[in-house]
Design a protein around this motif. Structure first.
Motif, mmCIF file in Angstrom:
data_model
loop_
_atom_site.group_PDB
_atom_site.id
_atom_site.type_symbol
_atom_site.label_atom_id
_atom_site.label_comp_id
_atom_site.label_asym_id
_atom_site.label_seq_id
_atom_site.Cartn_x
_atom_site.Cartn_y
_atom_site.Cartn_z
ATOM 1 N N ASN A 37 -20.598 -21.054 1.586
ATOM 2 C CA ASN A 37 -20.098 -19.716 1.887
ATOM 3 C C ASN A 37 -20.946 -18.644 1.212
ATOM 4 O O ASN A 37 -21.952 -18.953 0.569
ATOM 5 C CB ASN A 37 -18.610 -19.593 1.518
ATOM 6 N N SER A 38 -20.529 -17.402 1.326
ATOM 7 C CA SER A 38 -21.305 -16.279 0.789
ATOM 8 C C SER A 38 -21.341 -16.263 -0.740
ATOM 9 O O SER A 38 -22.138 -15.541 -1.328
ATOM 10 C CB SER A 38 -20.752 -14.953 1.312
ATOM 11 N N ARG A 39 -20.527 -17.085 -1.371
ATOM 12 C CA ARG A 39 -20.540 -17.209 -2.836
ATOM 13 C C ARG A 39 -21.309 -18.456 -3.275
ATOM 14 O O ARG A 39 -21.209 -18.870 -4.419
ATOM 15 C CB ARG A 39 -19.110 -17.251 -3.363
ATOM 16 N N ASP A 40 -22.027 -19.052 -2.333
ATOM 17 C CA ASP A 40 -22.839 -20.253 -2.564
ATOM 18 C C ASP A 40 -21.998 -21.470 -2.959
ATOM 19 O O ASP A 40 -22.469 -22.377 -3.624
ATOM 20 C CB ASP A 40 -23.937 -19.991 -3.600
ATOM 21 N N GLN A 41 -20.738 -21.477 -2.534
ATOM 22 C CA GLN A 41 -19.862 -22.630 -2.775
ATOM 23 C C GLN A 41 -19.929 -23.561 -1.573
ATOM 24 O O GLN A 41 -19.934 -23.096 -0.428
ATOM 25 C CB GLN A 41 -18.415 -22.165 -2.970
ATOM 26 N N VAL A 42 -19.972 -24.872 -1.824
ATOM 27 C CA VAL A 42 -19.957 -25.848 -0.739
ATOM 28 C C VAL A 42 -18.557 -25.854 -0.127
ATOM 29 O O VAL A 42 -17.563 -26.075 -0.831
ATOM 30 C CB VAL A 42 -20.333 -27.259 -1.238
ATOM 31 N N VAL A 43 -18.470 -25.578 1.172
ATOM 32 C CA VAL A 43 -17.173 -25.551 1.852
ATOM 33 C C VAL A 43 -17.021 -26.690 2.848
ATOM 34 O O VAL A 43 -15.927 -26.961 3.324
ATOM 35 C CB VAL A 43 -16.928 -24.188 2.548
ATOM 36 N N ASP A 44 -18.131 -27.364 3.169
ATOM 37 C CA ASP A 44 -18.070 -28.535 4.046
ATOM 38 C C ASP A 44 -19.332 -29.361 3.806
ATOM 39 O O ASP A 44 -20.422 -28.804 3.667
ATOM 40 C CB ASP A 44 -17.994 -28.117 5.523
ATOM 41 N N GLU A 45 -19.141 -30.661 3.739
ATOM 42 C CA GLU A 45 -20.278 -31.562 3.563
ATOM 43 C C GLU A 45 -19.968 -32.831 4.336
ATOM 44 O O GLU A 45 -18.870 -33.364 4.255
ATOM 45 C CB GLU A 45 -20.486 -31.856 2.081
ATOM 46 N N THR A 61 -13.618 -26.264 10.980
ATOM 47 C CA THR A 61 -12.600 -25.217 11.008
ATOM 48 C C THR A 61 -12.489 -24.594 9.624
ATOM 49 O O THR A 61 -12.056 -25.265 8.684
ATOM 50 C CB THR A 61 -11.239 -25.790 11.434
ATOM 51 N N PRO A 62 -12.909 -23.336 9.482
ATOM 52 C CA PRO A 62 -12.751 -22.672 8.177
ATOM 53 C C PRO A 62 -11.264 -22.588 7.831
ATOM 54 O O PRO A 62 -10.436 -22.301 8.692
ATOM 55 C CB PRO A 62 -13.317 -21.270 8.411
ATOM 56 N N PRO A 63 -10.908 -22.858 6.585
ATOM 57 C CA PRO A 63 -9.497 -22.781 6.204
ATOM 58 C C PRO A 63 -8.978 -21.344 6.262
ATOM 59 O O PRO A 63 -9.759 -20.394 6.269
ATOM 60 C CB PRO A 63 -9.486 -23.313 4.764
ATOM 61 N N ALA A 64 -7.686 -21.221 6.286
ATOM 62 C CA ALA A 64 -7.063 -19.891 6.384
ATOM 63 C C ALA A 64 -7.462 -18.980 5.223
ATOM 64 O O ALA A 64 -7.517 -17.771 5.366
ATOM 65 C CB ALA A 64 -5.544 -20.033 6.443
ATOM 66 N N ASN A 65 -7.780 -19.568 4.059
ATOM 67 C CA ASN A 65 -8.138 -18.763 2.884
ATOM 68 C C ASN A 65 -9.656 -18.689 2.695
ATOM 69 O O ASN A 65 -10.130 -18.425 1.589
ATOM 70 C CB ASN A 65 -7.472 -19.327 1.632
ATOM 71 N N ALA A 66 -10.417 -18.860 3.754
ATOM 72 C CA ALA A 66 -11.885 -18.864 3.665
ATOM 73 C C ALA A 66 -12.419 -17.525 3.172
ATOM 74 O O ALA A 66 -11.867 -16.474 3.477
ATOM 75 C CB ALA A 66 -12.492 -19.180 5.034
ATOM 76 N N VAL A 67 -13.501 -17.594 2.414
ATOM 77 C CA VAL A 67 -14.182 -16.393 1.942
ATOM 78 C C VAL A 67 -14.871 -15.737 3.128
ATOM 79 O O VAL A 67 -15.520 -16.414 3.932
ATOM 80 C CB VAL A 67 -15.236 -16.767 0.870
ATOM 81 N N LEU A 68 -14.738 -14.426 3.246
ATOM 82 C CA LEU A 68 -15.391 -13.706 4.329
ATOM 83 C C LEU A 68 -16.879 -13.566 4.046
ATOM 84 O O LEU A 68 -17.319 -13.639 2.910
ATOM 85 C CB LEU A 68 -14.755 -12.330 4.505
ATOM 86 N N GLY A 69 -17.664 -13.378 5.089
ATOM 87 C CA GLY A 69 -19.097 -13.182 4.929
ATOM 88 C C GLY A 69 -19.891 -14.299 5.567
ATOM 89 O O GLY A 69 -19.372 -15.175 6.243
#
Length: 83
Positions: A37-45, A61-69
């Motif tokens: 994501n935009s914070r350089d966090q791994v969100v899917d691997e 599918t991005p989770p409902a609380n996904a970081v925008l960007g």
């Protein structure tokens, strides 16, 4: 543009750049796919196998609380033979 909770369909056509020229990857070759994501966090691997056409595809599918960007996807052939 996607909203959290909406399916993101991704397809990649991958090739190897070899001294003999651009080549298809052998069918079944596994690739490591990482989405950050935009914070350089791994969100899917995930690890995916290429088709006989040297392509991969998946749905995320991005989770409902996904970081925008902006999100970035990287594809790595960890078992790549030496050039």
């Amino acid at each position: 543009v996607y909203r959290p909770g909406e399916d993101v369909h991704v397809k990649a056509i991958v090739r190897a750049d070899r001294p003999a020229g651009i080549q298809l990857l052998p069918a079944g070759t596994t690739l490591k796919v990482t989405t950050r994501n935009s914070r350089d966090q791994v969100v899917d691997e995930r690890t995916l196998a290429v088709t006989r056409w040297s392509s991969i595809e998946w749905t995320w599918t991005p989770p409902a609380n996904a970081v925008l960007g902006e999100h970035r996807i990287s594809v790595v052939w960890e078992g790549s033979p030496a050039n």
